[in-house]
Design a protein around this motif. Structure first.
Motif, PDB file in Angstrom:
ATOM      1  N   GLU A 469     -45.812  -7.905  51.990  1.00  0.00           N
ATOM      2  CA  GLU A 469     -46.708  -6.923  52.591  1.00  0.00           C
ATOM      3  C   GLU A 469     -46.866  -5.775  51.605  1.00  0.00           C
ATOM      4  O   GLU A 469     -45.862  -5.277  51.067  1.00  0.00           O
ATOM      5  CB  GLU A 469     -46.165  -6.408  53.924  1.00  0.00           C
ATOM      6  N   TRP A 477     -50.013  -1.452  56.232  1.00  0.00           N
ATOM      7  CA  TRP A 477     -49.396  -2.629  55.633  1.00  0.00           C
ATOM      8  C   TRP A 477     -50.306  -3.841  55.821  1.00  0.00           C
ATOM      9  O   TRP A 477     -50.792  -4.109  56.912  1.00  0.00           O
ATOM     10  CB  TRP A 477     -48.035  -2.914  56.272  1.00  0.00           C
ATOM     11  N   ARG A 479     -50.674  -8.050  54.983  1.00  0.00           N
ATOM     12  CA  ARG A 479     -49.963  -9.256  54.581  1.00  0.00           C
ATOM     13  C   ARG A 479     -50.633  -9.896  53.363  1.00  0.00           C
ATOM     14  O   ARG A 479     -51.857 -10.072  53.325  1.00  0.00           O
ATOM     15  CB  ARG A 479     -49.939 -10.265  55.710  1.00  0.00           C
TER      16      ARG A 479
END
Length: 669
Positions: A469, A477, A479
């Motif tokens: 992340e 954040w 992925r």
């Protein structure tokens, strides 16, 4: 040899059968017992069998005391204690086998039987699988057969006869056990004995060394089963979140231990959107405190007996390790945002790098920053550049990248260019941090495979995965799965790196690959049903059962009332059955028994086997002195005639009335 065994005395035959049952009880424990314990058990059982076959005398008591002392010392040496689950099971196995060396009388055999029952139950302390239950059912029938055989009279009754009796006993007891299982109040899942704190379980860990998750790929056991209420997410969205690792010391990743005050540390700031995904998880015991859920889960999962809480990194934790199979429901949103959207002091924790490690990776980051196209690039452009390097740089996805040294990222980027998901994720995060981009490693499971037999999704330990992340301004954040750049099939389909197969599996796949897959699916679906309906028959299911019986707001008192009512009902049925059986018993015999009872009360000596004619002869000796004796004797002869004469002079009902009215003569001195 076989002929000799068939002609052994009954004592030797019964002893060998009991030893075989004991060996079957102990067999599932062998992989968990110390080597010395398994060896001692085998030697003692073989020794006792030799004594039985040869008709030799049992060893002296000092032999037993010496072996017991030796076993106790070895148990202490193995576990540093004589208490606890593992040490206790080891000692009970030793005691069971040593007890066979002093089996001189039936009383000793009974002690062995009940030690065997206890040892049989101890198998469930380690595994409650369907296979274990089936093996212990065979052990139960074996011990019951030996117990029934020990109660049979002298002679040589066949073991098959004892086995039939034992089978009927188990069959008659099954309804009672079923009722007790369903209604007996419970405060935890079946066999909810906490596992020893130091007993390791396969699964994700709270820390990650480069190469550790690759070892999980060799474990094909099931980590969890999932049933989606509706349409499941796509394969690329099946990211099940586990421990989030943010601190790196040069060798190992661990959970973040921030040095900033609490007011500067980051929060979850979770925002979800899109349609929710509702599902049920059956999680295998892992002796860890984390709940594995689909990214991202904003609401508390429904799990009995545990109190889950979500951390700032979206990981759900429970208040105690899960040492048993657990089941819970959760609602997740594959589309979500979390973390701060603006620069914050706490983000500094996610760009820290240990000094003295991976110098070539740091140099690579500096060169990328100096390049014209990336000099002023933002995080998305930097991520794209690194992902492009993974796609085009000759990097491969493998379970056997070799042993990495001190500078793991350097070796991946420049030397080996091969690794499993944690090699790739760790190297990616370190390079992003060198580029001054906050980044962290997330571990968990990715993907899974649907079982077409029962519709459950199966996630195995081999589906363990690590991804990254990165923090993006304005988004939080985000992925990034760098493994997808190296091997798109790892996250886009059910393609996995499979461990080497054994000879049997290879042969079966060679003959019929489809048959092997279908057989495995059927077995796993059957085992899943066992897990769902037996191992996870919990408090909530008991209350649901009461609701189905008509209770609006069921409680423990209601459960007790239902259980008591069933006990009373079963007792009443048993009493009625007894009365019915007595009523339908031979009425002539009951009438003869009543006559014998009346004569005994009158002082006559009557044997249980006396016939009506014998009783009449006894009374006729006093007929001249007491006319009542003649009347009673005549009644007894009519009773005999009803049974044996071609045409009875009276009906049985008439004889029954005469018996009630007959004045039985008192025996004269």
């Amino acid at each position: 040899m076989l002929q000799r065994l068939t002609h052994l005395p009954r004592e030797a035959r019964d002893t060998l059968f009991l030893l075989a049952v004991i060996a079957w009880v102990i067999l599932p424990q062998v992989e968990r017992l110390p080597l010395w314990c398994s060896a001692m058990a085998a030697v003692v059982l073989l020794w006792r069998g030799h004594i039985a076959v040869q008709g030799q005398s049992l060893p002296a008591r000092w032999w037993l005391l010496g072996l017991l002392a030796l076993a106790s010392a070895a148990t202490w040496w193995s576990y540093k204690t004589l208490l606890g689950r593992d040490a206790g099971v080891t000692l009970i196995v030793v005691l069971l086998t040593l007890k066979t060396l002093e089996m001189r009388a039936r009383r000793d055999a009974f002690v062995i039987f009940f030690l065997g029952f206890f040892t049989m139950l101890s198998n469930f302390f380690f595994s409650q699988s369907l296979l274990t239950a089936a093996a212990m059912l065979v052990a139960l029938l074996g011990l019951l057969t030996a117990l029934v055989n020990a109660h049979m009279p002298v002679g040589r009754p066949p073991l098959l006869q004892a086995a039939k009796t034992a089978g009927w006993m188990a069959l008659l007891g099954a309804p009672i056990m079923t009722v007790l299982f369903m209604l007996f109040p419970r405060i935890a899942p079946l066999w909810g004995l906490p596992g020893d704190a130091m007993s390791g379980r396969s699964g994700l860990s709270g820390q990650m060394q480069v190469g550790s998750i690759a070892s999980l790929a060799l474990d094909d056991s099931i980590a969890m089963r999932i049933r989606f209420d509706g349409q499941p997410p796509t394969q690329t969205d099946l990211y099940f979140r586990g421990p989030v690792l943010s601190s790196f010391d040069g060798r190992e990743w661990r959970a973040l231990r921030s040095s900033f005050p609490a007011r500067y540390q980051l929060g979850a700031d979770l925002q979800v959107q899109g349609s929710p995904v509702n599902y049920q998880v059956t999680l295998a015991a892992n002796n860890r405190p984390w709940l594995i859920v689909l990214d991202a889960t904003p609401t508390k999962p429904e799990i009995a007996g545990y109190t889950p809480t979500m951390g700032p990194d979206l990981q759900w934790l429970t208040d105690q390790p899960m040492s048993d199979l657990v089941r819970y429901r959760a609602t997740s949103y594959p589309q979500f945002r979390h973390g701060p959207t603006r620069l914050a002091v706490g983000l500094q924790d996610y760009v820290d790098l240990p000094s003295g490690f991976n110098p070539r990776t740091l140099q690579l980051a500096a060169e990328m920053r100096r390049s014209p196209e990336l000099a002023n690039a933002q995080t998305p452009q930097l991520v794209d550049a690194v992902m492009q390097r993974l796609r085009t740089g000759g990097y491969t996805y493998t379970l056997e990248p070799g042993v990495y040294g001190t500078h793991t990222a350097d070796e991946f980027w420049f030397d080996r260019k091969a690794g499993f998901c944690e090699h790739i994720a760790s190297s990616f995060v370190l390079l992003m941090r060198a580029l001054d981009v906050p980044a962290r490693v997330v571990t968990g499971y990715q993907g899974g495979q649907v079982n077409n037999v029962d519709g459950f999704w199966t996630v195995r330990q081999s589906d363990a995965h690590a991804w990254a992340e990165v923090w993006v301004a304005g988004q939080g954040w985000v992925r990034v799965d760098p493994t997808s750049a190296v091997s798109p099939g790892r996250t886009g389909t059910v393609v996995r790196l499979l461990p080497p197969q054994n000879v049997f599996t290879q042969a079966l796949n060679t003959v019929s690959p489809g048959f092997a897959i279908n057989l495995r699916a059927i077995w796993e679906a059957t085992n899943n049903r066992w897990n769902q309906w037996v191992l996870n028959y919990s408090q909530s299911k008991q209350m649901d059962l009461l609701r189905n019986l008509g209770f609006d707001a069921p409680s423990w008192e209601d459960l007790s009332y239902v259980l008591i009512a069933l006990v009373v009902l079963a007792s009443s049925v048993g009493a009625l059955w007894t009365l019915w059986e007595r009523y339908h018993q031979d009425p002539w015999l009951r009438l003869l028994h009543r006559a014998q009872t009346q004569m005994r009360k009158a002082g006559w000596t009557v044997a249980p086997q006396d016939t009506p004619r014998q009783l009449a002869s006894t009374l006729q000796t006093h007929a001249s002195a007491d006319p009542r004796s003649a009347a009673a004797a005549a009644w007894l002869l009519r009773l005999e005639a009803w049974r044996y004469a071609p045409q009875a002079p009276a009906t049985l009902a008439a004889l029954r009335r005469e018996c009630r009215q007959l004045p039985w003569p008192i025996r004269l001195p």
